[in-house]
Structure formats: structure tokens, C-alpha cells
Design an enzyme around this catalytic site. Sequence first.
Site, PDB file in Angstrom:
ATOM      1  CE  LYS A  13       1.870 -12.234   7.579  1.00 49.70           C
ATOM      2  NZ  LYS A  13       1.457 -12.574   8.966  1.00 49.70           N
ATOM      3  N   PRO A  96      -8.000  -7.793   4.382  1.00 50.25           N
ATOM      4  CG  PRO A  96      -8.537  -9.313   6.066  1.00 50.25           C
ATOM      5  CD  PRO A  96      -8.186  -9.240   4.617  1.00 50.25           C
ATOM      6  N   GLY A 103      -1.495  -7.622   4.680  1.00 52.32           N
ATOM      7  CA  GLY A 103      -1.967  -6.684   3.670  1.00 52.32           C
ATOM      8  C   GLY A 103      -1.069  -5.480   3.468  1.00 52.32           C
ATOM      9  CG  ASP A 138       5.128  -9.715   8.991  1.00 48.31           C
ATOM     10  OD1 ASP A 138       6.033 -10.252   9.664  1.00 48.31           O
ATOM     11  OD2 ASP A 138       3.919  -9.821   9.263  1.00 48.31           O
TER      12      ASP A 138
END
Length: 283
Positions: A13, A96, A103, A138
Amino acid sequence: MQDAQLILPAPAKLNLMLHILGRRADGYHELQTLFQFLEHGDELGFALRQDGEIHLRTDVPGVPHDSNLIVRAARRLQQESGTSLGADIWLDKRLPMGGGIGGGSSDAATTLLGLDHLWQTHLGEDRLAELGLALGADVPVFVRGRAAFAEGVGERLQPVTLPEPWFLVAVPQVFVSTAEVFTDPELTRNTPPINLRSLLEGGGRNDCQPVVEKRYPDVRNALILLNNFTAARLTGTGACVFGSFPNKDDADKVARQLPATLPNFVARGSNVSMLHRKLGILA
């Protein structure tokens, strides 16, 4: 991953903007942000186990097995659903860590949705989003799978329809500590609230960017480089920086001009995550 019964993407995102309105009594920050997904991400594979065990079959350097958000998400879903089933899980890690592109949070959401499908627990999106919020602020946006304007600590989501340009994302080789950024005394914490209409008309910035630039010279240098070609911004608390382009060819052309010491990728923005498109086909 050849033994996996179900293989699903965990998309990246971008935070197209991030305003920090203040700090709450519990230490969390009130914020406003705009999420959009990318057609790029990790990939997870899942296989059923009958013994109730959860095994992440891929080592993630620096992250103990039981601390990994993937394992924590799987166990939380087990507890909530009461299932006796377990899973073997594989991870093809492409995003990453500490990059600000989601991630770990995306991996957790894909685990919740993937195992809800594989175990047939049928908890529903609302309950899965609640479970996700306990894992990270998130995670719910990845569970919902729609581009969104987020408020609160990021959990109050309003779906939005945005242009879907191509993005060039540069990946400075540093790990940005979100905790350090949010505790920095120089962080702006009093940005006035913005309404969605004003935001979509072109308002918005990333309040974390000045702090990250000060603390991480590699991020500042990446922003300077990318700003030579387009308006460059930080996503989340970084370290990744991005710029948008009207088509893939333009983004690729700039990517070729970046130094080899600055890894990068080009991906299209998406208002519906590729995870949800894949699950929609399976449903």
C-alpha cells in the site's frame, strides 16, 4: 510453496498523505491518511493441518517464529473461531521491512482472509478487521481491500475511488523505526483536520516526512533524486518514497535513471486489492 493448497498475494500500500492531528491519552496518535494499494506484494501459501499446529515454513531474518504477524494472525483466528485445524504457511517476501508499504500488516491480513477461506470459519469481514486491528493499525485496510480515507489511529475507514496511476517506488536501504518517528519531539502533531473533498482536490502532505528526512539521510537523498522527475513523497513513516506517472513507460524511464544503489520497482495503483480480486474468483 509447492505443497500449498492456496496461494494468495499480500499487496503493498501507499499512504498518499498522512496528517497527524494530535496525541491521545493512550499514547496513540490521531491521524488522517489516504490508502491506495499497489499491484505488487508478497505472496503466501497455505496448507491445512489436522493437528491444530501453526507452522511458518519460511524463516524471516530477525523475526522469531512466534512473534511474526503471520503466526500471530493465524493463532488469533484459531482462538476466535474455535477451529481445531492448523496450517503450514509459506512466505515469498518481496516487500521491504520498515519500508512504510505495509509488508507485515498485509501479510497478517492475507493470513486472516486466507485461513478464514481455507478453514471455512466464515467470520466475515467486520470481525476479521477487528482481529486485524489488534495486530496493527494498518491491518484493517488490507482486510477490507478498498482504497480508503482513514481516521482515528487508522481504523475508521471510508472507501474512496481514486485515479489509478503508475507509481515508481524507491526503496532506500534503511529500516525506519515507526516508534522513533512517532516519539520524535519535532514531529508535527497539530495539523488541522481536512475533509475528504478538500483532500481529493489536492490537499495533503506527510507530516512524518521532515522527521524521517532528518533522521535518515538515505531517505532524504532518495527524495531529492526522485524530485528531479516528479513530486516525490514518503509513504507512511518510510523508508520508501514514491512518485506517480500517467503510464508505465514514463515510470520505467525514470526508474532506469536512478542509481543502482537505490532499489526500486514500478507498479500500478489499485482501488481494489489484488488479494480481494483473487478471493473473489475463489468464492
